[in-house]
Each structure stands twice: as structure tokens, then as C-alpha cells.
Design a protein around this motif. Structure first.
Motif, PDB file in Angstrom:
ATOM      1  N   THR A   1      88.420 -14.083  85.588  1.00  0.00           N
ATOM      2  CA  THR A   1      88.971 -12.903  84.935  1.00  0.00           C
ATOM      3  C   THR A   1      89.649 -12.072  86.016  1.00  0.00           C
ATOM      4  OG1 THR A   1      86.863 -11.716  85.189  1.00  0.00           O
ATOM      5  CG2 THR A   1      87.280 -12.789  83.073  1.00  0.00           C
ATOM      6  N   ALA A   2      90.729 -11.386  85.645  1.00  0.00           N
ATOM      7  CA  ALA A   2      91.506 -10.631  86.619  1.00  0.00           C
ATOM      8  C   ALA A   2      91.055  -9.182  86.658  1.00  0.00           C
ATOM      9  CB  ALA A   2      92.989 -10.701  86.262  1.00  0.00           C
ATOM     10  N   GLU A   3      90.973  -8.628  87.874  1.00  0.00           N
ATOM     11  CA  GLU A   3      90.637  -7.221  88.022  1.00  0.00           C
ATOM     12  C   GLU A   3      91.863  -6.366  87.753  1.00  0.00           C
ATOM     13  OE1 GLU A   3      91.627  -8.597  92.264  1.00  0.00           O
ATOM     14  OE2 GLU A   3      90.851  -9.429  90.390  1.00  0.00           O
ATOM     15  N   LEU A   4      91.631  -5.149  87.263  1.00  0.00           N
ATOM     16  CA  LEU A   4      92.699  -4.180  87.030  1.00  0.00           C
ATOM     17  C   LEU A   4      92.512  -3.033  88.011  1.00  0.00           C
ATOM     18  CD1 LEU A   4      92.557  -4.025  83.119  1.00  0.00           C
ATOM     19  CD2 LEU A   4      94.198  -5.309  84.506  1.00  0.00           C
ATOM     20  N   GLY A   5      93.539  -2.713  88.774  1.00  0.00           N
ATOM     21  CA  GLY A   5      93.419  -1.685  89.799  1.00  0.00           C
ATOM     22  C   GLY A   5      93.586  -0.293  89.230  1.00  0.00           C
ATOM     23  N   ALA A   6      92.513   0.509  89.286  1.00  0.00           N
ATOM     24  CA  ALA A   6      92.587   1.920  88.920  1.00  0.00           C
ATOM     25  C   ALA A   6      92.510   2.733  90.209  1.00  0.00           C
ATOM     26  CB  ALA A   6      91.456   2.286  87.960  1.00  0.00           C
ATOM     27  N   GLY A   7      92.515   4.054  90.099  1.00  0.00           N
ATOM     28  CA  GLY A   7      92.480   4.851  91.311  1.00  0.00           C
ATOM     29  C   GLY A   7      92.030   6.261  91.059  1.00  0.00           C
ATOM     30  N   GLY A   8      92.710   7.219  91.703  1.00  0.00           N
ATOM     31  CA  GLY A   8      92.325   8.614  91.607  1.00  0.00           C
ATOM     32  C   GLY A   8      93.328   9.438  90.835  1.00  0.00           C
ATOM     33  N   LEU A   9      93.239  10.755  91.004  1.00  0.00           N
ATOM     34  CA  LEU A   9      94.082  11.680  90.266  1.00  0.00           C
ATOM     35  C   LEU A   9      95.438  11.815  90.943  1.00  0.00           C
ATOM     36  CD1 LEU A   9      91.475  14.512  89.628  1.00  0.00           C
ATOM     37  CD2 LEU A   9      91.930  12.480  88.260  1.00  0.00           C
ATOM     38  N   ILE A  10      96.476  12.059  90.140  1.00  0.00           N
ATOM     39  CA  ILE A  10      97.811  12.247  90.691  1.00  0.00           C
ATOM     40  C   ILE A  10      98.468  13.447  90.036  1.00  0.00           C
ATOM     41  CG2 ILE A  10      98.110   9.773  91.132  1.00  0.00           C
ATOM     42  CD1 ILE A  10     100.022   9.696  88.731  1.00  0.00           C
TER      43      ILE A  10
ATOM     44  N   GLU B   1      87.885  14.304  99.795  1.00  0.00           N
ATOM     45  CA  GLU B   1      87.678  13.296  98.756  1.00  0.00           C
ATOM     46  C   GLU B   1      86.467  12.465  99.145  1.00  0.00           C
ATOM     47  OE1 GLU B   1      89.755   9.390  96.602  1.00  0.00           O
ATOM     48  OE2 GLU B   1      90.964  10.719  97.870  1.00  0.00           O
ATOM     49  N   ASP B   2      85.482  12.459  98.269  1.00  0.00           N
ATOM     50  CA  ASP B   2      84.265  11.666  98.472  1.00  0.00           C
ATOM     51  C   ASP B   2      84.282  10.567  97.416  1.00  0.00           C
ATOM     52  OD1 ASP B   2      81.710  10.637  98.828  1.00  0.00           O
ATOM     53  OD2 ASP B   2      80.753  12.591  99.015  1.00  0.00           O
ATOM     54  N   LEU B   3      84.541   9.347  97.856  1.00  0.00           N
ATOM     55  CA  LEU B   3      84.767   8.216  96.959  1.00  0.00           C
ATOM     56  C   LEU B   3      83.623   7.223  97.060  1.00  0.00           C
ATOM     57  CD1 LEU B   3      86.540   6.307  95.184  1.00  0.00           C
ATOM     58  CD2 LEU B   3      87.732   5.652  97.288  1.00  0.00           C
ATOM     59  N   PHE B   4      83.062   6.868  95.911  1.00  0.00           N
ATOM     60  CA  PHE B   4      81.975   5.885  95.837  1.00  0.00           C
ATOM     61  C   PHE B   4      82.426   4.744  94.935  1.00  0.00           C
ATOM     62  CE2 PHE B   4      78.451   3.993  93.560  1.00  0.00           C
ATOM     63  CZ  PHE B   4      77.501   3.750  94.547  1.00  0.00           C
ATOM     64  N   ILE B   5      82.316   3.512  95.435  1.00  0.00           N
ATOM     65  CA  ILE B   5      82.735   2.340  94.670  1.00  0.00           C
ATOM     66  C   ILE B   5      81.618   1.314  94.655  1.00  0.00           C
ATOM     67  CG2 ILE B   5      84.418   0.480  94.441  1.00  0.00           C
ATOM     68  CD1 ILE B   5      86.386   2.133  96.041  1.00  0.00           C
TER      69      ILE B   5
ATOM     70  N   THR C   1      82.890   6.769  91.379  1.00  0.00           N
ATOM     71  CA  THR C   1      82.827   8.225  91.254  1.00  0.00           C
ATOM     72  C   THR C   1      83.664   8.830  92.376  1.00  0.00           C
ATOM     73  OG1 THR C   1      80.835   8.450  92.623  1.00  0.00           O
ATOM     74  CG2 THR C   1      80.518   8.139  90.257  1.00  0.00           C
ATOM     75  N   VAL C   2      84.370   9.908  92.041  1.00  0.00           N
ATOM     76  CA  VAL C   2      85.205  10.586  93.021  1.00  0.00           C
ATOM     77  C   VAL C   2      84.979  12.087  92.893  1.00  0.00           C
ATOM     78  CG1 VAL C   2      87.486  10.681  94.067  1.00  0.00           C
ATOM     79  CG2 VAL C   2      86.934   8.807  92.516  1.00  0.00           C
TER      80      VAL C   2
END
Length: 335
Positions: free
Chosen positions: A23-32, A44-48, A54-55
Motif C-alpha cells: 500500500t502506498a503512503e500519502l504525504g501530509a504535513g503541517g500548517l501553511i 515547532e514541536d513535531l512528533f511522528i 502531533t504538532v
């Protein structure tokens, strides 16, 4: 950017992956937001992890006037196809990543804008006119397409909006109208940034985790296939290669590694006032201590059995984050 791969925990056998086991991953991200010369991103405190992203941000309006603007969170684009299935955490939902956001601790209900495109042409209104949902996966879309008048179906086939998925499921030959459009979705809301004051924004969602049964970059005791691409994308190093070779050598034929992949779009963090993030912290949690993990970073430190951290000041996000996990079946021990 320093290339770092982290190889903690023992992994066993590697076998070639089959395309239909992926299955293919879909790239998401942060706010723009559009380029803004007044609002800076102080931190920015990013947890993956495979379970959640969570951001936590602190934004600051550095001007002497209040700023009111639109902040957006683009969901990853879905390219519908009967031939390749992307990983979708909440199947059938318009909010298919389970996105949530708070501003200064208060929950925000964002607006959702969705559009469907085929060959670059907006076909949203045509789908709506035929009561076809824009979200392309699930029984609802297939049932709506099955009811299309033949003239409309023929037109949509010719224009690349749909395709015919033809197969034999054991009960005879089937020809099913299937979505072939691209869905673009964006959450957005109006945000206020008072002059000189910090604004705390937090959001969370479930990542789209791509997966492959086996390894696409190692076969017959050799690094091949997707190896060159993976080395660039995930910064595979000598330590990880040694761990994979050791796992293969120790294989008894009953165990195999399988891939999980997470993509996070970080470069949009450069859209705020200074073009950099004042203080950036990344935490990656592989969840299983037996797994191997590899990603590109500078000064990454192991902080727990499954967690790794990277911090930077005045951080310029020049590349996105791609994380490769090499996991073992749940019934395999860590020895």
C-alpha cells in the motif's frame, strides 16, 4: 544535511516484496499560509509515529498591528485507481486522516474544501450533478458509478474520469466502473494573530503509513531494486545495511522483515515571516523496540527504547521527512 540511519533492535529475514502486497503512503504535513512577513514561527514541536502525528506550534506576530489571515492544512492528494491502493487511516470519511486542531487550547472546527480533477480538469460539479461522491474509495462511489447513464459513463471513460476495472473473481468476468480522478482536500480557518503576542496552535492526525510485505531494496543477499532510491530518501547507512545482512544470514525461513513508510511534508514551514523555524524539535517513535528505523537528520539522539530526537535553532526546512521502518511479525521474538 547529515545522513543518519538509526538501527536499534534485531531484525531477521528479508525477502522480496510483491507488488500486490503493498500500500502506498500519502504525504501530509503541517500548517501553511501565503507568504507572511509579519507572523513568525517561534517553535515547532513535531512528533511522528505510525499511530499518530502531533504538532505544537508557537506563532508570533512581530508587527505592531493585528493580523487576520487564513491558515490551511492540505490533506494529501488521493489519486484514485483500481490498480494501487493508498493507505487511508479512516476509510470512507472526508476527514480521512482524522485531523483535529486547537488554538490556544480551544478546539477549532475548520472548513473543508474538496475538488476532483481528471487530467488536470476540475470535474467536481459533474460528479456532484450525478450524485457521485468526490471521495473515490468505498462502496458508495462504486454504487453511484454503476448507476450512471451509459452516455455519461462513455463520456467519462473517454475523458479519464473513470476506468473499467475488469477481473474474474471466480464467479465470472466482471467489468466495473471505477474512479480515476484525483481528490484534493484542504482544511482551512480564519486565524487572528494579535500584535506582539504568541499564539499556540496544535494539531494532530493519523498518518498514512505505506507498507510492503518484505523488502523492496534487498533480495538474494544483495542490496538492489529500490536500493539507490531508498538510500537517498531514507539515508540508509552502513549500520542499517549490516543489520539487514545479519538478519538475512540468521534467517531460518520462518521470519521476514516488512516495510512501513511515513512521509511528512516539512518544507511548508518556510512560508512564515523569517523563512525559518525559531526552535525545531522532531521526535520519531518507532513503537516497537525490535524494529529498525532510518531517516535523514542532523544530531539525532536515541532518547528511549523506541524514540529518537533531533533539535535545531533557526531551522530552515529544506527537505521533507521520510521515515522507513523495518518491522518484524508480531509473533517473532526479539532474540
Amino acid at each position: 544535511m547529515v545522513r543518519i540511519a538509526l538501527t536499534f533492535g534485531l531484525a531477521l529475514a528479508a525477502v522480496p516484496a510483491l507488488a500486490n502486497d503493498s500500500t502506498a503512503e500519502l504525504g501530509a504535513g503541517g500548517l501553511i499560509l501565503s507568504r507572511n512577513d509579519a507572523v513568525s514561527m517561534d517553535s515547532e514541536d513535531l512528533f511522528i509515529s505510525p499511530d499518530k502525528v502531533t504538532v505544537d506550534y508557537v506563532f508570533r506576530n512581530t508587527s505592531d498591528k493585528d493580523v487576520n489571515t487564513i491558515v490551511a492544512f492540505p490533506l494529501p492528494e488521493i489519486e484514485a485507481s483500481p490498480y494501487e491502493m493508498p493507505s487511508i487511516p479512516e476509510e470512507g470519511s472526508e476527514n480521512f486522516l482524522g485531523f483535529e486542531v486547537t488554538v490556544d487550547g480551544v478546539a477549532v472546527k475548520p472548513e473543508l474544501e474538496q475538488k476532483a480533477f481528471a487530467v488536470g480538469v476540475d470535474v467536481s460539479e459533474e460528479l456532484k450533478a450525478q450524485s457521485v461522491p468526490l471521495y473515490p474509495y468505498g462502496k458508495t462511489a462504486l454504487a453511484a458509478l454503476a448507476k450512471l447513464p451509459q452516455q455519461v459513463a462513455d463520456d467519462w471513460l473517454a475523458r479519464g474520469i473513470i476506468v473499467l476495472d475488469q477481473y474474474d473473481d471466480g464467479s465470472g468476468w466482471k467489468s466495473v466502473r471505477s474512479p480515476y480522478w484525483q481528490l484534493r482536500s484542504t482544511f482551512w480557518w480564519r486565524a487572528a494573530f494579535p500584535a506582539g503576542k504568541p499564539v499556540h496552535v496544535s494539531h494532530r492526525y493519523k498518518p498514512s503509513v505505506g507498507a510492503t510485505a518484505g523488502l523492496t531494496f534487498f533480495n538474494d543477499g544483495k542490496f538492489q531494486g529500490e536500493y539507490d532510491n531508498y538510500k537517498r530518501r531514507y539515508c540508509l547507512d552502513d549500520a542499517l545495511e549490516a543489520a539487514v545482512r545479519k538478519a538475512q544470514k540468521a534467517n531460518t525461513g520462518s521470519t521476514q522483515l516488512y516495510e512501513s513508510r511515513i512521509a511528512y511534508i516539512l518544507t511548508t514551514g518556510g512560508n512564515w515571516a523569517t523563512g525559518s523555524i525559531g526552535r525545531f524539535k522532531l521526535t520519531v517513535d518507532k513503537l516497537d523496540a525490535r524494529s529498525l528505523v532510518s531517516f535523514c537528520g542532523t544530531g539525532v539522539k536515541k532518547t528511549g527504547p523506541t524514540t529518537f530526537e533531533m533539535t535545531a535553532e533557526d531551522f530552515v526546512p529544506e527537505r521533507d521527512i521520510d521515515i522507513l521502518l523495518l518491522n518484524r511479525p508480531e509473533n517473532e521474538s526479539g532474540n
